[in-house]
Design a protein around this motif. Structure first.
Motif: not given
Lengths: 86, 554
Positions: B1-13, B148-149, B154-155, B330-339
């Motif tokens: 099993m691997l972690l999966h993170l999903s990106l918000n629009w700000l992360d992509k920006v 990794l990506f 999921g890229w 995953q645990q500590f960063y919300p969208a934005g910081m994740l980006g």
């Protein structure tokens, strides 16, 4: 190109975006640790970005004014010593 | 099993903004690249704060970021040995004692120094092995990034490879070494600003440093926060290494072999604006290097202390420590910081690849093409060759990445062979710079013997089921101990054979060695510099901080 300029701009823009995003999303889903980290860190990035831009601006002003006499002398002395060491 | 993170629009920006800035830097620098010196050596006019941060970042790939967090979770603060004793003494040594010869000899690359000091065959051996290793290492890190990506976001594997290779190609072919150095500095700030909040938020959650200690103790702590107190015997610490193997293998041979001779890092110092700046480069790098464990290793320890075992992805039934950093994010960063965090990782991958490609460029163009293929070309010709070599280097890296996907064990074998090649290098440079009697024949046969010594050691010993191809004479507690001791044997073999062959062969006239050997080079005069710019004072300052850190975490 002064490297501080692109670094400053990148962090200023990202800082503004994060700050605004953090300000607009102050809900539990965006604050997993109870801190609005986007807002707090956005401000930190913004301050850092502006600081770098400030340094680049100051360096540009100095260049336009020409080298200060002390700095020019030190540079000349350094060249002489290098030439001697070769 | 691997972690999966999903990106918000700000992360992509944020990711997109980084790519745009990187391309913009390359585009702006293109106009400044008029001669081959500009392209390969940045015209030797970069200030030391920039070369210093690039010197540090060139070594800080994303694989290292992930690996150090994983080691932090597995071994605790012991991992800091790689950042402290395993790097800083060597950085002080290269700055104070070796840079006068690298920079002062006006060699354009490390292999070129070997030609000036020794002979053509020693240079050829170093240049060819370096060029092959560099381009393959670049392929390995490209492969690791795409995996990794793919797993995390999921890229598509192919898209990750071609997109990042394309961006690196555009900015390195435009701005050469300067582009690469500038992006390494950008990467440095992204990593510091992208990962510092992880330590801060994690420590806050753990109840500060004492809270972290308490949690680790409650989990049956085996000295996670101590560097030295369990180093008397291999069985008393989780790394399976005793203090002598650590100090001699990692702290001396491996660390000095890498930081003092690897062209990838030394090239950054060679681009500095003057001798004093070149000497300050590794010392400026050493300060953040000593502080990096707090942002790359401590998050791993925090992951172990804060994230319940049930949340960790498993690999073959055991906790997969490689997921320490993604788990913390995953645990500590919300969208934005994740980006921001992912941009720092992407920046490490891309600047790592760019660093490899620019070092490959210089060695190929100066040490192979100009030496063996076309000696009398114009400067414009070599500049064009440099640009084409960038393209070829990147295509070879991509080829290397796909090669690794088809042969599972290839990556392990390549890293093993690279270890054999690198291990003896420091003995050659040490004797070359500090013993005027050492000769080209001595250096060449010493290097080959060192490589053979490392391979023979691996073939005769076993650790964690690896090695022992020929016989099984000794068993090590861990692969790390086997690696450190292999390096020690390689160094000793290279040193002894270089000395013996040198004494048996004719020495070079002393007049030819001025500026290349310490006893035949005038001492540098740096009294005109302010005290805080003098390399010797900076070196002492760095050493004091190193001792203090080791004492505090003893």
């Amino acid at each position: 190109m002064d490297l501080r300029t692109p670094i400053g701009w990148l962090f200023t823009v990202v800082g503004v975006l994060l700050t605004a995003f953090g300000w607009l999303h102050r809900t539990a889903a965006f604050m997993p640790t109870g801190i609005d980290i986007d807002l707090v860190w956005g401000v930190v990035l913004l301050v850092f970005g502006l600081f770098m831009l400030g340094l680049a601006w100051r360096a540009r002003k100095r260049r336009e004014r020409g080298p200060a006499p002390a700095a020019a002398n030190a540079a000349a002395a350094s060249h002489e010593r290098q030439a001697a060491s070769r | 099993m691997l972690l999966h993170l999903s990106l918000n629009w700000l992360d992509k920006v944020i990711l997109g903004l980084y790519c745009l800035f990187v391309l913009g830097i390359g585009w702006r620098l293109k106009r400044q690249m008029r001669t081959s010196d500009d392209f390969f050596l940045s015209g030797r006019r970069i200030p030391s704060w920039i070369t210093g941060l690039a010197f540090l970042s060139a070594n800080l790939g994303a694989l290292e970021m992930m690996g150090m967090a994983a080691s932090g979770a597995k071994y605790g603060m012991l991992t800091s040995h790689f950042y402290w004793i395993g790097a800083v003494p060597a950085m002080i040594f290269v700055a104070l004692f070796m840079m006068p010869f690298y920079y002062g000899s006006k060699a354009r690359s490390v292999p070129e120094y070997l030609r000036l000091r020794f002979d053509e065959k020693t240079r050829a051996l170093n240049a060819f092995t370096f060029a092959i290793m560099t381009v393959l290492m670049s392929g390995i890190s490209l492969y690791a990034m795409a995996i990794l990506f793919r797993d995390l976001l999921g890229w598509s594997f192919d898209l990750s490879i071609w997109l990042s290779a394309g961006i690196v190609l555009l900015y390195t072919a435009s701005g050469g070494l300067t582009s690469s150095i500038y992006n390494e500095v950008l990467q440095f700030f992204l990593i510091v600003l992208g990962f510092t909040p992880l330590t801060w938020l994690g420590l806050r959650e753990a109840g500060g440093w004492h809270g972290l200690q308490g949690r680790l103790l409650a989990m049956g702590d085996r000295g996670y926060l101590h560097l030295w107190q369990n180093m008397a015997h291999p069985s008393s610490n989780p790394m399976g290494v005793e203090w002598f193997g650590l100090v001699m293998g990692l702290g001396f041979v491996l660390s000095f072999g890498y930081w003092c001779t690897d062209f990838l890092v030394v090239q950054r110092a060679m681009a500095a604006e003057d001798m004093a700046a070149a000497r300050r480069t590794p010392l400026i790098a050493a300060v953040p290097k000593m502080l990096f464990p707090f942002i790359v290793i401590v998050p791993g320890i925090l992951a172990l202390a804060l994230i319940p075992a049930a949340h960790w992805p498993l690999q073959k039934g055991a906790i997969n420590f490689n997921e320490a950093l993604p788990l913390m994010i995953q645990q500590f960063y919300p969208a934005g910081m994740l980006g921001l965090g992912l941009t720092a990782l992407l920046a490490s991958f891309m600047s790592g690849m760019a660093g490899n490609v620019t070092a490959f460029n210089s060695v190929w163009t100066y040490d192979i093409y100009q030496s063996y293929i076309k000696r009398d070309g114009s400067d414009a010709h070599y500049l064009a060759v440099g640009r084409w070599t960038t393209i070829i280097g990147i295509v070879l890296s991509v080829g290397g990445a796909y090669l690794v996907t088809h042969f599972d064990n290839l990556m392990d074998y390549m890293q093993l062979v690279f270890g054999f090649v690198n291990a003896p290098l420091f003995a050659t440079f040490l004797l070359g710079m500090f013993w005027k009697r050492s000769t080209g024949h001595g250096a060449f046969w010493g290097l080959l013997s060192g490589m053979f010594g490392a391979a023979a050691h691996y073939s005769l010993t076993v650790a964690e089921g690896k090695g022992g191809w020929i016989a099984h004479l000794h068993t090590y507690s861990s692969s790390m101990a086997q690696n450190f001791w292999g390096a020690i044997w390689a160094f000793v073999a290279c040193f002894a054979v270089t000395v013996m062959v040198s004494l048996a062969s004719a020495p070079r006239p002393e007049a030819e060695l001025a500026g290349l050997v310490r006893s035949l080079t005038p001492r540098l005069e740096e009294k005109h510099l302010a005290w805080f710019r003098r390399p010797a004072y900076l070196g002492v300052g760095v050493l004091v901080i190193l001792v203090a850190l080791n004492w505090y975490f003893r």
